[in-house]
Structure formats: structure tokens, C-alpha cells
Motif scaffolding. Structure first.
Motif, PDB file in Angstrom:
ATOM      1  N   UNK A 117      46.769  70.038  54.505  1.00  0.00           N
ATOM      2  CA  UNK A 117      45.496  69.566  53.958  1.00  0.00           C
ATOM      3  C   UNK A 117      45.573  69.567  52.434  1.00  0.00           C
ATOM      4  N   UNK A 118      45.190  68.443  51.836  1.00  0.00           N
ATOM      5  CA  UNK A 118      45.212  68.349  50.376  1.00  0.00           C
ATOM      6  C   UNK A 118      43.792  68.479  49.837  1.00  0.00           C
ATOM      7  N   UNK A 119      43.692  68.903  48.594  1.00  0.00           N
ATOM      8  CA  UNK A 119      42.412  69.208  47.972  1.00  0.00           C
ATOM      9  C   UNK A 119      41.444  68.024  47.994  1.00  0.00           C
ATOM     10  N   UNK A 120      41.937  66.845  47.576  1.00  0.00           N
ATOM     11  CA  UNK A 120      41.054  65.678  47.477  1.00  0.00           C
ATOM     12  C   UNK A 120      40.487  65.295  48.840  1.00  0.00           C
ATOM     13  N   UNK A 121      41.320  65.372  49.863  1.00  0.00           N
ATOM     14  CA  UNK A 121      40.859  65.000  51.215  1.00  0.00           C
ATOM     15  C   UNK A 121      39.851  66.017  51.744  1.00  0.00           C
ATOM     16  N   UNK A 122      40.076  67.282  51.449  1.00  0.00           N
ATOM     17  CA  UNK A 122      39.146  68.312  51.898  1.00  0.00           C
ATOM     18  C   UNK A 122      37.787  68.161  51.203  1.00  0.00           C
ATOM     19  N   UNK A 123      37.798  67.755  49.949  1.00  0.00           N
ATOM     20  CA  UNK A 123      36.540  67.531  49.242  1.00  0.00           C
ATOM     21  C   UNK A 123      35.721  66.430  49.907  1.00  0.00           C
ATOM     22  N   UNK A 124      36.405  65.391  50.416  1.00  0.00           N
ATOM     23  CA  UNK A 124      35.695  64.347  51.143  1.00  0.00           C
ATOM     24  C   UNK A 124      35.032  64.903  52.398  1.00  0.00           C
ATOM     25  N   UNK A 125      35.760  65.769  53.095  1.00  0.00           N
ATOM     26  CA  UNK A 125      35.217  66.392  54.305  1.00  0.00           C
ATOM     27  C   UNK A 125      33.992  67.238  53.980  1.00  0.00           C
ATOM     28  N   UNK A 126      34.078  67.994  52.905  1.00  0.00           N
ATOM     29  CA  UNK A 126      32.952  68.844  52.504  1.00  0.00           C
ATOM     30  C   UNK A 126      31.728  67.995  52.190  1.00  0.00           C
ATOM     31  N   UNK A 127      31.939  66.853  51.533  1.00  0.00           N
ATOM     32  CA  UNK A 127      30.813  65.951  51.257  1.00  0.00           C
ATOM     33  C   UNK A 127      30.172  65.478  52.555  1.00  0.00           C
ATOM     34  N   UNK A 128      31.012  65.152  53.548  1.00  0.00           N
ATOM     35  CA  UNK A 128      30.476  64.705  54.845  1.00  0.00           C
ATOM     36  C   UNK A 128      29.678  65.827  55.511  1.00  0.00           C
ATOM     37  N   UNK A 129      30.203  67.034  55.447  1.00  0.00           N
ATOM     38  CA  UNK A 129      29.526  68.167  56.072  1.00  0.00           C
ATOM     39  C   UNK A 129      28.182  68.441  55.409  1.00  0.00           C
ATOM     40  N   UNK A 130      28.159  68.323  54.093  1.00  0.00           N
ATOM     41  CA  UNK A 130      26.915  68.578  53.369  1.00  0.00           C
ATOM     42  C   UNK A 130      25.862  67.522  53.670  1.00  0.00           C
ATOM     43  N   UNK A 131      26.322  66.301  53.963  1.00  0.00           N
ATOM     44  CA  UNK A 131      25.389  65.206  54.228  1.00  0.00           C
ATOM     45  C   UNK A 131      24.803  65.269  55.640  1.00  0.00           C
ATOM     46  N   UNK A 132      25.566  65.883  56.540  1.00  0.00           N
ATOM     47  CA  UNK A 132      25.149  65.892  57.948  1.00  0.00           C
ATOM     48  C   UNK A 132      24.269  67.098  58.250  1.00  0.00           C
ATOM     49  N   UNK A 133      23.079  66.862  58.692  1.00  0.00           N
ATOM     50  CA  UNK A 133      22.208  67.956  59.106  1.00  0.00           C
ATOM     51  C   UNK A 133      22.702  68.480  60.461  1.00  0.00           C
ATOM     52  N   UNK A 134      22.343  69.696  60.760  1.00  0.00           N
ATOM     53  CA  UNK A 134      22.696  70.264  62.043  1.00  0.00           C
ATOM     54  C   UNK A 134      22.112  69.406  63.176  1.00  0.00           C
ATOM     55  N   UNK A 135      22.870  69.237  64.262  1.00  0.00           N
ATOM     56  CA  UNK A 135      22.419  68.378  65.357  1.00  0.00           C
ATOM     57  C   UNK A 135      21.064  68.837  65.882  1.00  0.00           C
ATOM     58  N   UNK A 136      20.215  67.858  66.167  1.00  0.00           N
ATOM     59  CA  UNK A 136      18.839  68.185  66.558  1.00  0.00           C
ATOM     60  C   UNK A 136      18.725  68.692  67.987  1.00  0.00           C
ATOM     61  N   UNK A 137      19.651  68.300  68.864  1.00  0.00           N
ATOM     62  CA  UNK A 137      19.494  68.704  70.257  1.00  0.00           C
ATOM     63  C   UNK A 137      19.724  70.194  70.417  1.00  0.00           C
TER      64      UNK A 137
END
Length: 252
Positions: A102-122
């Protein structure tokens, strides 16, 4: 503070991901590190993390099976050396799919996705449903070579024990204790490998370190601390079951 678990059967990738996460997301707390899928599923139940970083290929239970069994309980990111499972990963609800190393730049993209996604509503499934689903998946796992004999050490000798004589297996440091009605011995094979070769109708895993013959169970009760204690027919030992496997003992 967000929380996460890391599950990978190799120490170096786990350590590398933990260090990189500490650098790029210091607010994230790693609450557990797991070596195989069964541990990861128990950790998801026990710690209720926001995120699970899962390897695809792990002993006992794959990362894909963990993700499916724990669907809705946390967000999943797969971290793997294999690029051939991406479709299955996203079908299992993964937020992202990272290739090792895992490289730093790619992990930062993942973190952005995680921060954008709210916890599943179900509503998250309860642990009984998760473990029942796991049990069904393991039963349907294809043709497995069942263990018929156990070659175990007793002092300076090797004893061959028919599997039909075994009452329970119990982890003890580097060994696994094999107990019959009138004897006991030790093997080097860990519980997580033994369970794959045992008939799940006859042998129940009741703890990450305990497998017991179902027919040998005489009674199940809770102690003063609320822990599940298993009494055995004709044997003085008692066994502890973890809450992750409490679903096995619900009244009919």
C-alpha cells in the motif's frame, strides 16, 4: 475518534499498514489486529469498529466471507496482493480495494472515501445471525478431507487417537490439548487448522481456543460473571464459551 481493525495472516503487511495509517490518519484508533478470518469476525463483534481492513486470503475464513457475514456492521476496505478479487470485493460492499504494498497516495484516496461515506443506515445484524451465517458457509465449503485420526504426543511416545474418542480440543500456548474420556495428549496443529478438518455437525467451535464434541455436552450455564460455562458428560473439566458462539446454546 474513528476505530478500525486490521486483519492479515502476515505480520509485515499488518505492521506496514498500521504505521502508514498512523502517519496519514493519526485520529484513527486501531483496536485489534487479527491473523485469520475467525479472529476478525470476533473482533468486529467485540470492538464494533467503524472500519475493517481485511486481507482477502486468510486461514479459516477469507476476508470476503468475513465481509459478507458482518455486512452492515462496519465499512470494509480490502488490502490484498491479488488483483483478481476486485469484483467480488465490491459485490461484498467494500469501500475500496488496495493492492499491496500500500502506498501513501493511494491510502489517502481510501481515507477520503471513508470520510465521505456515512455509516450504513440499515440495522446491523446481531452476532447470532453472523455466526449462524458463518456456520452455514463453512458447512457448504465443498469437499473437505475430514480428520479420522489424531497423532499426538504423550510424554516420549506418539499416540494415535481415533477422532471418535475425542471429547474436546483446547489451545495451550504453542500446543493444542486433545482430551478423550480417559486420557489426553498434545498436538502442534492450532485450533484454526483443526476446525477445518472436523465434521461441524459433531464438533462445535465454542471459543477461538476450544472445540468440543456436541454429544459430550451435558449442560450449559452462566457463571456469576455472566460467562458461558459448558459441563461435560462423565468428565470433570468445564469449558468456557465466548459470546460470539452463544447462539449455539439458545433453547429450542
Amino acid at each position: 475518534m474513528p476505530t478500525a481493525i486490521i486483519a492479515d495472516d502476515e505480520e509485515l503487511p499488518r505492521s506496514a499498514l498500521r504505521r502508514l495509517l498512523a502517519e496519514v490518519w493519526p485520529a484513527l484508533e486501531i483496536v485489534a489486529e487479527c491473523e485469520h478470518g475467525t479472529d476478525a469476525l470476533e473482533a468486529i463483534y467485540r470492538h464494533q469498529p467503524d472500519i475493517a481492513f481485511l486481507d482477502i486470503r486468510m486461514p479459516a475464513l477469507s476476508g470476503l466471507d468475513v465481509a459478507k457475514a458482518a455486512a452492515g456492521r462496519c465499512r470494509v476496505v480490502f488490502v490484498t496482493a491479488h488483483d483478481s478479487h476486485a469484483f467480488d470485493a465490491f459485490s461484498a460492499g467494500a469501500i475500496d480495494y488496495l493492492l499491496k504494498p500500500v502506498v501513501r497516495a493511494r491510502l489517502l484516496q481510501t481515507i477520503d472515501r471513508l470520510r465521505e461515506r456515512a455509516r450504513l443506515a440499515q440495522p446491523a445484524p446481531d452476532m447470532e445471525e453472523m455466526m449462524a451465517e458463518l456456520d452455514r458457509r463453512m458447512r457448504a465449503g465443498g469437499n473437505v478431507q475430514r480428520i479420522r485420526w489424531i497423532s499426538a504426543s504423550v510424554g516420549d511416545t506418539i499416540k494415535v487417537i481415533p477422532i471418535d474418542d475425542v471429547i474436546f480440543f483446547q489451545s495451550e500456548e504453542k500446543y493444542t490439548r486433545v482430551v478423550t474420556a480417559g486420557d489426553e495428549a498434545h498436538v502442534r496443529k492450532p485450533i484454526r487448522e483443526l476446525v477445518e478438518g472436523l465434521d461441524p455437525d459433531q464438533f462445535w467451535q465454542v471459543h477461538r481456543g476450544v472445540i468440543v464434541r456436541a454429544a459430550a455436552i451435558e449442560k450449559v450455564q452462566r457463571d456469576e460473571m455472566g460467562r458461558i460455562v459448558i459441563g461435560l458428560r462423565g468428565h470433570a473439566d468445564t469449558l468456557k464459551a465466548s459470546q460470539a458462539y452463544a447462539w449455539r446454546f439458545r433453547p429450542m
